[in-house]
Scaffold this motif. Structure first.
Motif, PDB file in Angstrom:
ATOM      1  N   HIS A 106      45.904 -66.427  30.970  1.00  0.00           N
ATOM      2  CA  HIS A 106      46.580 -66.183  29.795  1.00  0.00           C
ATOM      3  C   HIS A 106      47.662 -64.879  29.854  1.00  0.00           C
ATOM      4  CE1 HIS A 106      47.107 -66.341  25.365  1.00  0.00           C
ATOM      5  NE2 HIS A 106      47.444 -65.169  25.555  1.00  0.00           N
ATOM      6  N   ASP A 107      48.724 -65.351  29.172  1.00  0.00           N
ATOM      7  CA  ASP A 107      49.963 -64.401  29.490  1.00  0.00           C
ATOM      8  C   ASP A 107      50.015 -63.371  28.407  1.00  0.00           C
ATOM      9  OD1 ASP A 107      52.476 -63.555  30.106  1.00  0.00           O
ATOM     10  OD2 ASP A 107      53.452 -64.981  29.169  1.00  0.00           O
ATOM     11  N   PHE A 108      50.153 -62.226  28.738  1.00  0.00           N
ATOM     12  CA  PHE A 108      50.258 -61.256  27.613  1.00  0.00           C
ATOM     13  C   PHE A 108      51.586 -60.480  27.559  1.00  0.00           C
ATOM     14  CE2 PHE A 108      45.790 -60.590  26.113  1.00  0.00           C
ATOM     15  CZ  PHE A 108      45.116 -61.107  26.995  1.00  0.00           C
ATOM     16  N   SER A 109      52.606 -61.046  28.239  1.00  0.00           N
ATOM     17  CA  SER A 109      53.695 -60.397  28.373  1.00  0.00           C
ATOM     18  C   SER A 109      54.645 -60.191  27.238  1.00  0.00           C
ATOM     19  CB  SER A 109      54.779 -61.029  29.526  1.00  0.00           C
ATOM     20  OG  SER A 109      55.123 -62.542  28.973  1.00  0.00           O
ATOM     21  N   GLN A 110      54.357 -60.821  26.188  1.00  0.00           N
ATOM     22  CA  GLN A 110      55.269 -60.713  24.771  1.00  0.00           C
ATOM     23  C   GLN A 110      54.535 -59.808  24.098  1.00  0.00           C
ATOM     24  OE1 GLN A 110      57.594 -64.381  23.800  1.00  0.00           O
ATOM     25  NE2 GLN A 110      56.271 -65.115  24.946  1.00  0.00           N
ATOM     26  N   VAL A 111      53.219 -59.477  24.065  1.00  0.00           N
ATOM     27  CA  VAL A 111      52.356 -58.654  23.321  1.00  0.00           C
ATOM     28  C   VAL A 111      52.923 -57.250  23.056  1.00  0.00           C
ATOM     29  CG1 VAL A 111      50.202 -57.887  22.959  1.00  0.00           C
ATOM     30  CG2 VAL A 111      50.403 -60.140  23.538  1.00  0.00           C
ATOM     31  N   THR A 112      52.691 -56.724  22.144  1.00  0.00           N
ATOM     32  CA  THR A 112      52.991 -55.254  21.793  1.00  0.00           C
ATOM     33  C   THR A 112      51.690 -54.629  21.264  1.00  0.00           C
ATOM     34  OG1 THR A 112      55.279 -55.572  21.265  1.00  0.00           O
ATOM     35  CG2 THR A 112      54.492 -53.728  20.384  1.00  0.00           C
ATOM     36  N   THR A 113      51.454 -53.436  21.736  1.00  0.00           N
ATOM     37  CA  THR A 113      50.016 -52.838  21.081  1.00  0.00           C
ATOM     38  C   THR A 113      50.303 -51.353  20.519  1.00  0.00           C
ATOM     39  OG1 THR A 113      49.519 -51.929  23.331  1.00  0.00           O
ATOM     40  CG2 THR A 113      48.819 -54.080  22.854  1.00  0.00           C
ATOM     41  N   PHE A 114      49.568 -51.097  19.696  1.00  0.00           N
ATOM     42  CA  PHE A 114      49.428 -49.870  19.037  1.00  0.00           C
ATOM     43  C   PHE A 114      47.858 -49.268  18.897  1.00  0.00           C
ATOM     44  CE2 PHE A 114      53.409 -51.217  17.487  1.00  0.00           C
ATOM     45  CZ  PHE A 114      54.302 -50.277  17.608  1.00  0.00           C
ATOM     46  N   ASN A 115      47.799 -48.162  19.479  1.00  0.00           N
ATOM     47  CA  ASN A 115      46.485 -47.574  19.637  1.00  0.00           C
ATOM     48  C   ASN A 115      46.296 -46.804  18.278  1.00  0.00           C
ATOM     49  OD1 ASN A 115      45.923 -48.305  22.562  1.00  0.00           O
ATOM     50  ND2 ASN A 115      44.014 -47.368  22.157  1.00  0.00           N
ATOM     51  N   LEU A 116      44.849 -46.896  17.751  1.00  0.00           N
ATOM     52  CA  LEU A 116      44.722 -45.964  16.757  1.00  0.00           C
ATOM     53  C   LEU A 116      44.818 -44.629  16.778  1.00  0.00           C
ATOM     54  CD1 LEU A 116      41.347 -47.454  15.825  1.00  0.00           C
ATOM     55  CD2 LEU A 116      43.308 -47.436  14.046  1.00  0.00           C
ATOM     56  N   ASP A 117      44.479 -44.119  17.748  1.00  0.00           N
ATOM     57  CA  ASP A 117      44.296 -42.391  17.825  1.00  0.00           C
ATOM     58  C   ASP A 117      44.397 -41.848  19.342  1.00  0.00           C
ATOM     59  OD1 ASP A 117      41.864 -43.826  18.388  1.00  0.00           O
ATOM     60  OD2 ASP A 117      40.747 -42.977  16.705  1.00  0.00           O
ATOM     61  N   GLU A 118      44.402 -40.537  19.208  1.00  0.00           N
ATOM     62  CA  GLU A 118      44.202 -40.023  20.610  1.00  0.00           C
ATOM     63  C   GLU A 118      44.029 -38.462  20.326  1.00  0.00           C
ATOM     64  OE1 GLU A 118      43.759 -39.073  23.631  1.00  0.00           O
ATOM     65  OE2 GLU A 118      45.565 -39.967  24.647  1.00  0.00           O
ATOM     66  N   TYR A 119      43.296 -37.936  21.233  1.00  0.00           N
ATOM     67  CA  TYR A 119      42.758 -36.445  21.028  1.00  0.00           C
ATOM     68  C   TYR A 119      44.028 -35.674  20.969  1.00  0.00           C
ATOM     69  CZ  TYR A 119      37.996 -37.649  21.971  1.00  0.00           C
ATOM     70  OH  TYR A 119      36.847 -38.262  22.063  1.00  0.00           O
ATOM     71  N   TYR A 120      44.004 -34.550  20.271  1.00  0.00           N
ATOM     72  CA  TYR A 120      45.219 -33.662  20.209  1.00  0.00           C
ATOM     73  C   TYR A 120      44.993 -32.751  21.173  1.00  0.00           C
ATOM     74  CZ  TYR A 120      48.588 -30.071  18.420  1.00  0.00           C
ATOM     75  OH  TYR A 120      49.484 -29.262  18.188  1.00  0.00           O
ATOM     76  N   ASN A 121      46.189 -32.187  21.945  1.00  0.00           N
ATOM     77  CA  ASN A 121      46.157 -31.154  22.909  1.00  0.00           C
ATOM     78  C   ASN A 121      45.352 -31.806  24.267  1.00  0.00           C
ATOM     79  OD1 ASN A 121      47.534 -28.945  22.828  1.00  0.00           O
ATOM     80  ND2 ASN A 121      46.110 -27.690  21.270  1.00  0.00           N
ATOM     81  N   LEU A 122      45.412 -32.765  24.554  1.00  0.00           N
ATOM     82  CA  LEU A 122      44.836 -33.206  25.662  1.00  0.00           C
ATOM     83  C   LEU A 122      45.568 -33.923  26.719  1.00  0.00           C
ATOM     84  CD1 LEU A 122      41.811 -33.268  26.758  1.00  0.00           C
ATOM     85  CD2 LEU A 122      41.549 -35.410  25.812  1.00  0.00           C
ATOM     86  N   ASP A 123      45.958 -33.483  27.778  1.00  0.00           N
ATOM     87  CA  ASP A 123      46.861 -34.232  28.604  1.00  0.00           C
ATOM     88  C   ASP A 123      46.536 -35.775  28.937  1.00  0.00           C
ATOM     89  OD1 ASP A 123      48.316 -32.007  29.319  1.00  0.00           O
ATOM     90  OD2 ASP A 123      47.073 -31.540  31.202  1.00  0.00           O
TER      91      ASP A 123
END
Ligand code: F6R
Length: 247
Positions: free
Chosen positions: A57-74
């Motif tokens: 399966h080819d994913f080359s045209q997909v775009t993703t957005f993650n829901l969240d990320e910790y603040y102040n973490l590298d």
């Protein structure tokens, strides 16, 4: 507008069912925009997507957005969601790196980062299918109980129960960030389709309340009852406290 509920016999089947729905969408729309979650719940789904990619399966045209990320973490911190996504998914799929989006928790200007994250989602045409987990307190994304249903991406405080639950990913509980950047409830409700995954008995109370309880900001996942296209895929343990009969 009612939630679709699929009960899988176990975690592996839950993960496969979710992968099937994603691949069905991508077969119809290879340029689909996917919303992704982190945590323990979607790990099996991501393994399954990697298997599907290896099988062609080819994913080359997909775009993703993650829901969240910790603040102040590298981004390089082993518990950051940037690190998680690279480790568990992105390094194995052929999604161009400039098509993958995760809120920048290392930003010096969180308000601007949240505004620009919403703008990027809008510029991509919105999210076709959002994957969600659920917290034991009913949170979705990092939208803790009490979050207004009208919220968009913002800097949020984590509830003590969430800090406790997530301390397993950090050396010490004191290391768990107290804040995160998270897509809001409205950002999630704007997604055209939603799949919420839950497994294990620790999620059974939250699932029963979200599905059969009142729609209330005190139980953020209950808002999904109002979404026109939301599927819950549960293992038997997470479904155990649903009282109505389900097929
Ligand atoms: C993760 C997220 C959270 C988790 C939830 C469940 O991106 O937004 O809402 O989905 O905390 O976490 P796990 O799957 O670790 O039980």
């Amino acid at each position: 507008m009612s939630l679709r509920i699929k009960i899988a016999k176990d975690y592996a089947e839950m993960s496969k069912l979710a992968a099937d729905l994603i691949i069905d969408l991508l077969n119809k729309k290879p340029t689909a925009v996917l919303g992704l979650a982190t945590g323990s719940t979607p790990l099996g789904l991501y393994e399954e997507l990697v298997r599907r990619h290896r099988a062609g399966h080819d994913f080359s045209q997909v775009t993703t957005f993650n829901l969240d990320e910790y603040y102040n973490l590298d981004h390089e911190h082993p518990a950051s969601y940037h690190h998680y996504m690279h480790e568990h998914l992105f390094q194995y799929l052929n999604i161009p790196s400039d098509h993958t989006n995760i809120p920048d928790g290392a930003t010096s200007d969180p308000a601007e980062e949240c505004r620009s994250y919403e703008a990027k989602i809008a510029a991509a045409g919105g999210i076709d299918l959002q994957i969600l987990g659920i917290g034991i307190n009913g949170h979705i994304g990092f939208n803790e109980p009490g979050t207004p249903f009208g919220s968009t991406t913002s800097l949020v405080n984590l509830a003590p129960a969430t800090i406790e639950a997530n301390s397993r990913f950090f050396e010490r509980k004191d290391d768990v960030p107290q804040q995160a950047l998270s897509m809001g409830i409205r950002s999630i409700m704007n997604c055209r389709g939603i799949i919420l995954l839950a497994n294990g008995e620790s999620k059974a109370n939250a699932i029963a309340a979200a599905v059969e309880g009142p729609v209330t900001e005190e139980l953020p996942a209950s808002v999904l009852q109002l979404h026109p296209d939301c599927t819950l895929i549960l293992d038997r343990k997470a479904a155990a406290k649903l009282t109505h009969s389900r097929c």
